[in-house]
Enzyme design. Structure first.
Site, short mmCIF file in Angstrom:
data_model
loop_
_atom_site.label_atom_id
_atom_site.label_comp_id
_atom_site.label_asym_id
_atom_site.label_seq_id
_atom_site.Cartn_x
_atom_site.Cartn_y
_atom_site.Cartn_z
N TYR A 1 26.90 0.06 0.52
CA TYR A 1 26.54 -0.34 1.86
C TYR A 1 25.34 -1.34 1.12
CZ TYR A 1 28.74 3.92 3.35
OH TYR A 1 29.52 4.97 3.64
N LYS A 34 47.16 20.90 18.50
CA LYS A 34 46.65 20.18 19.43
C LYS A 34 47.52 18.96 20.12
CE LYS A 34 41.94 21.81 18.60
NZ LYS A 34 40.59 21.42 18.26
N GLY A 83 38.35 16.46 15.68
CA GLY A 83 36.92 16.93 15.29
C GLY A 83 35.89 15.96 15.70
N ARG A 84 34.70 16.73 15.49
CA ARG A 84 33.67 15.64 15.92
C ARG A 84 33.04 14.52 15.08
NH1 ARG A 84 28.11 15.30 14.64
NH2 ARG A 84 28.38 16.58 12.83
N GLU A 121 29.61 4.64 -11.74
CA GLU A 121 28.67 5.46 -12.07
C GLU A 121 29.04 6.28 -13.40
OE1 GLU A 121 28.35 7.35 -8.15
OE2 GLU A 121 29.94 9.01 -8.89
N HIS A 172 27.51 14.54 -7.02
CA HIS A 172 29.18 14.65 -6.79
C HIS A 172 29.73 15.14 -8.23
CE1 HIS A 172 29.29 11.44 -3.43
NE2 HIS A 172 29.11 12.61 -3.12
#
Lengths: 377, 296, 377, 296
Positions: free
Chosen positions: D160, D43, D18-19, D210, D249
């Site tokens: 990040y 594939k 996939g991309r 969170e 989320h």
């Protein structure tokens, strides 16, 4: 309980399994409309709740409307394996490149659900199993986790699939497994599951639902009744198991095993059973009476052999049932009885008073039934 | 020792308050089986045949820690739950009389109970009797007598028939197990025969099979592999049944490549097991074997 | 996704869970017909996809037709927790003897489904959990075997049930568990589950279906959309998560965590977030533009603070999106941007050329946004 | 040693064709991660980025027995199957990037994989990076530097952000694990922190929580019980979020009695864990702790 093909295919569609476009017709006059909708050629498939329909002439290809009309007329007049044809599924004939077999059923020995697949579809699986067992791949399914997609793919590769076919095979298998579980099925089968120029497609689709689980699927209660024929239907309503055979000695027993053993004994002494009739456990006189009456009314039956081993079933109730049937029915036939077990003595007395020959041994009773059948004939 | 049930069997009856459960509880108690308690959800606190009724098996087990066996008369829609409950309570033998349980339910419950170490007999079976010792089942016990021949059967009334014929010949039984006729059962033919094979009080095993499934073929294969050391005598009901017809019980279906009577008889013969053509030949074959063994 | 009560109750009925007889009405004029059918007294319950409806005045008892009509009129004009009332479920008022609580949900920590039950229903479970945690019985469910009937019965006894109530409780719990599994539910709840003179009955019944599983239950796609209000609906269509709050600083971030942290920072420096808007992963300029436009069009927003940490998301795309929004929208508002990560340099350049103040530090950017919001006000 | 991924990590990418899968495979390979093969059903036989594609993980594993890790980019409807497949192939680490997996599917697949002894990270997570050694994930690795601080986070971009802020202060990271924000995940906060606690190359652990769930409360309890010996510094996102609202989320839902930011912060403080009010305080708290430990 066997669903009809079109019923099973409705469920298949709901679970995103590709099936050929089709129209259900209930009289030959509707075939033209079906062709208008589908185009030619079409396949006409008699809707009967039984396997092996193709071999019995229930599936035919039509290349033009006239042929289709003729086939429809012919099918509607036919009985297929004893079932009248009330409807025909007209389907666009598929351009088949390859036929596969795929099913889900119970593996009794291992107490599991099992997937069966073969690259050689179209054939009856029983025959394939006999003639080429190595062509059938068996995938046992772990109940804790269910069908695993990658294992389906491995099976797909083993039966020679790749690329998009492999993916379609995986999707269809997952859907069939889900149907199997959701519908309390004994069998979900596509044979053939075909690779066509329109992709992979369930040309035939069969479902057997567990009779004991119908209470969870009340929408199929009618279907269950449809499966029974004639006297079998009456029998089912009255609470006993009844199957017609082609001999002339009527058999009544209690319990499937003892009833089959009774048939075996009759056969052993040279007679031919006219039926299997199991009155079930704990039958009272009314049920016994109805059972005897079913056999009295069956013209093929010449002699009736009642073989009861009473546990919960009382011999006296059985005796009273037999006597009542004989009194009520205008048809008279010789009856041989062998009644052992609980309340044996009373049972004996009742039968003796009614002049019904009574035996203590199953073998002696069978011999007498065989003798009487020959005498009547 | 005999197989599965004996003097040490202590029974809780699941579904004891129902007509059928109560009738057979009384029969079992008359035979001498030690029934200590009953369970019917929502009826805890009542009493039946002088035995206390509890809402759960766990409560019964707390009251009577010596309980080791359950017999289930619960209606088919709740029977699978009852099996799971008995297994969770730690009972080691669960005899399921109920018929008509959906097969997917049986699958789930039997697998679970077995994973907990319980032996499940049935469903849709007459139960287990060790004549003279205990009966956990619904068989008419008057046709059974103590002795040294074991019976393993898929059929109810046919078991009584064979036991009766043996008894008439003076051949008693160590234990008779009706394993049940459903497509999915707990203890299967091979396992039941192996239990009897290990029992020092059993000399010979009578196996009563019927058409459908491959239990008889698997037993024959096990005998061929030498896994069973005692002599086995067999009868297979349904030789006259046409293929593809349902003969009452779900167990008696010939379909999907499963076993015909011919295949079963052939497998037994190839394994050296004498097969009776009709039930009355069973006592003959048993007598002959026992004589060969010097046991008669 | 919350189902409406009447939708959930339709499912409950299909699974044989008793619910009070009820009629759904869509205008006050229909209330008389409902009363004719049900009899008095009735309860009128606003159908809104949100919990805590009772406290918000969405459930009322009516003793006569006039009162019922008035209540219906009033409810249809009301917004309950932000949701307009499009329909009212009119139910026959039950004669309640006792209120229980029963639900199935996910136990995250133990990765299991769990059944929660209490003998003290009617209350919000959160409150009950806080005030009287010992009154809630928690039954973890082994996934390999599913809900066990006898464990349900044990729970039933613990919350004080016996006799027929115990059996009904078992049946209802089994059905609710099946619904939970069949419908990919996050929650199936009955509160109260009541003992009435008509037996045990789910007076209220709630279901939340996993948004991620809607593709397996396409019949509820419409329900999902209904749950979103106004600008949230537009946002959902455009692929970002949007929740309106009551402050004046518009927030745009990428990722739920970073967006919440951005709100926290704004709050820390004395500002008040007007919303939560997460543009999600890998957003392109078009989506960013739409996000900024939503905030430009929200009259409550005085300043917009865009905080992006580019991973897959390119800072340049974010910058182009902001600039495009400002160009297209007739409304102009100050924008503070903090854009770090992949393609940071190009992003910086684009924003600088457009005269948008740019910060490297989240804190400095937040301070500036708070300052600007105060200035505008 | 670092945690979960290092120089010995050998990766198969499920959904490599996939991309998205291809893009990140290339990024990981550039970072030095040893990707040996890809899997995409149907594939098999193709090649992507010079790596062979197989129809099943089993085939990939047969070809490359040294495979020990999978990263999953498969679309949500097939991701649970992909997890089960990786576990059956014997892979010991399964990183699930896919978001939007139905929670009932995750439940089934994660439980199964764990029962097979695999560690599942995610789903809906950025993956795992041991800076300078290997990255099995989608994080922009340029913001991470090698060092001795571990990061465990429920949030992607926020990870990040924190790594970036630590890096700017010259504080490197041993391993950063994005455990994912879904209601049901594989490796949870407590387990991830415990792995880092045992790692000799980690001095201190930053935990980024969170609102929603009770992972932070459970971690605080474990710290209180003395199960974690290394210092922990925490930040909990969502203090400003109003209760009862969904914040993107599924993980960030406050409902059904699950944890508010206040409850989490309180639990941490009671366990002696310093909690940052905003992300930029994290480096301060870390620096302070490291100084106390004499590690800075």
């Amino acid at each position: 309980m066997n669903l009809l093909e079109y019923e099973a295919k409705e469920i298949a569609k709901k679970y995103h399994i590709p099936v050929p476009p089709g129209v259900l017709i209930e009289e030959p006059g509707q075939v033209q409309q079906a062709i208008d909708e589908l185009g030619l050629p079409v396949v006409l498939k008699a809707q009967v709740p039984v396997a092996g329909r193709g071999k019995a002439g229930g599936v035919k290809l039509a290349r033009d409307p006239d042929e289709a009309y003729e086939i429809a007329e012919e099918l509607f007049e036919k009985e297929i394996k004893g079932y009248p044809v009330y409807s025909i599924l007209v389907e666009k004939a598929a351009n088949i490149q390859r036929e596969l077999y795929l099913s889900f059923t119970l593996d009794r020995a291992n107490r599991r659900v099992v997937m069966l697949a073969s690259g050689e579809g179209g054939m009856e699986i029983e025959e394939l199993a006999k003639e080429k067992p190595e062509a059938i791949i068996k995938l046992p399914i772990e109940p804790e986790i269910g069908l695993k997609a990658h294992e389906v793919r491995e099976v797909g590769k083993k039966i020679g699939l790749s690329g998009n076919c492999l993916r379609s095979f995986e999707q269809i298998a997952k859907s069939m497994y889900k149907i199997f579980m959701d519908y309390d099925a004994d069998l979900v089968e596509s044979n053939p599951l075909a690779i066509t120029d329109q992709g992979m497609m369930a040309l035939d689709f069969r479902m057997i639902i567990d009779d004991n689980a119908i209470f969870r699927h009340p929408e199929f209660e009618a279907a269950r009744e449809r499966e029974l024929r004639g006297a079998e239907k009456i029998a089912a309503k009255r609470g006993f198991f009844y199957v017609e055979l082609d001999g002339d000695i009527g058999i009544i027993g209690n319990g499937a095993g003892l009833t089959m053993a009774t048939m075996d004994v009759v056969n052993y002494y040279g007679g031919r059973p006219a039926n299997f009739l199991d009155i079930g456990g704990g039958a009272r006189r009314e049920r016994v009476k109805e059972a005897v009456k079913v056999l009295l009314e069956n013209p093929r039956v010449k002699v009736i052999f009642v073989n009861i081993f009473g546990g919960i079933t009382l011999a006296s109730e059985v005796a009273l049932g037999i006597v009542a049937a004989l009194q009520e029915s205008p048809v008279k036939k010789p009856i041989v009885a062998r009644v052992v077990g609980t309340a044996e003595e009373e049972g004996r007395k009742i039968l003796q008073e009614a002049g019904i020959p009574l035996f203590e041994s199953m073998d002696e009773a069978a011999k007498e039934a065989v003798r009487l059948a020959k005498e009547v004939a | 020792m005999v197989v599965l049930v004996d003097e040490n069997t202590r029974v809780v009856v699941q579904g004891m308050t129902g007509r059928y459960g109560k009738f057979h509880s009384e029969q079992m108690m008359k035979y001498g089986t030690k029934i200590l308690a009953g369970v019917t959800p929502g009826k805890g606190g009542q009493e039946v045949l002088g035995r206390p009724i509890f809402d759960t098996v766990k409560e019964a087990k707390e009251q009577f820690p010596e309980l080791n066996t359950s017999i289930i008369f619960v209606p088919s829609s709740g029977a699978a739950d009852a099996i799971i409950e008995a297994a969770d309570a730690g009972l080691k033998l669960i005899v399921v009389i109920t018929e008509g349980i959906p097969v997917h339910d049986t699958l789930r419950a039997v697998r679970y109970a077995r994973s907990k170490g319980a032996v499940v007999v049935g469903p849709n079976c007459p139960g287990v009797i060790s004549p003279g010792k205990a009966k956990v089942g619904i068989m008419p016990h008057q046709y059974f007598t103590p002795g040294r021949v074991g019976i393993v059967s898929r059929s109810g009334t046919l078991t009584y028939e064979i036991a009766y014929q043996l008894t008439k010949r003076g051949i008693g039984q160590s234990t008779a197990i009706g394993i049940g006729g459903d497509p999915i059962i707990g203890l299967d033919t091979v396992e039941a025969v192996k239990l009897m094979d290990k029992d020092p009080d059993t000399d010979l095993i009578v196996v009563i099979g019927e058409i459908g499934g491959d239990a008889e073929e698997r037993l024959a294969a096990a005998i061929k592999r030498g896994e069973i050391t005692k002599p086995v005598v067999a009868y297979v009901a349904g030789r006259t049944a046409p293929p593809g017809k349902r003969m009452g019980h779900a167990g008696a279906i010939i379909s999907m490549g499963a076993g015909t009577a011919e295949s079963k008889v052939k497998a037994f013969r190839e394994a050296g097991v004498p097969v009776a053509d009709i039930p009355s030949q069973v006592p003959d074959l048993v007598e002959q074997k026992l004589k060969e063994m010097g046991k008669l």
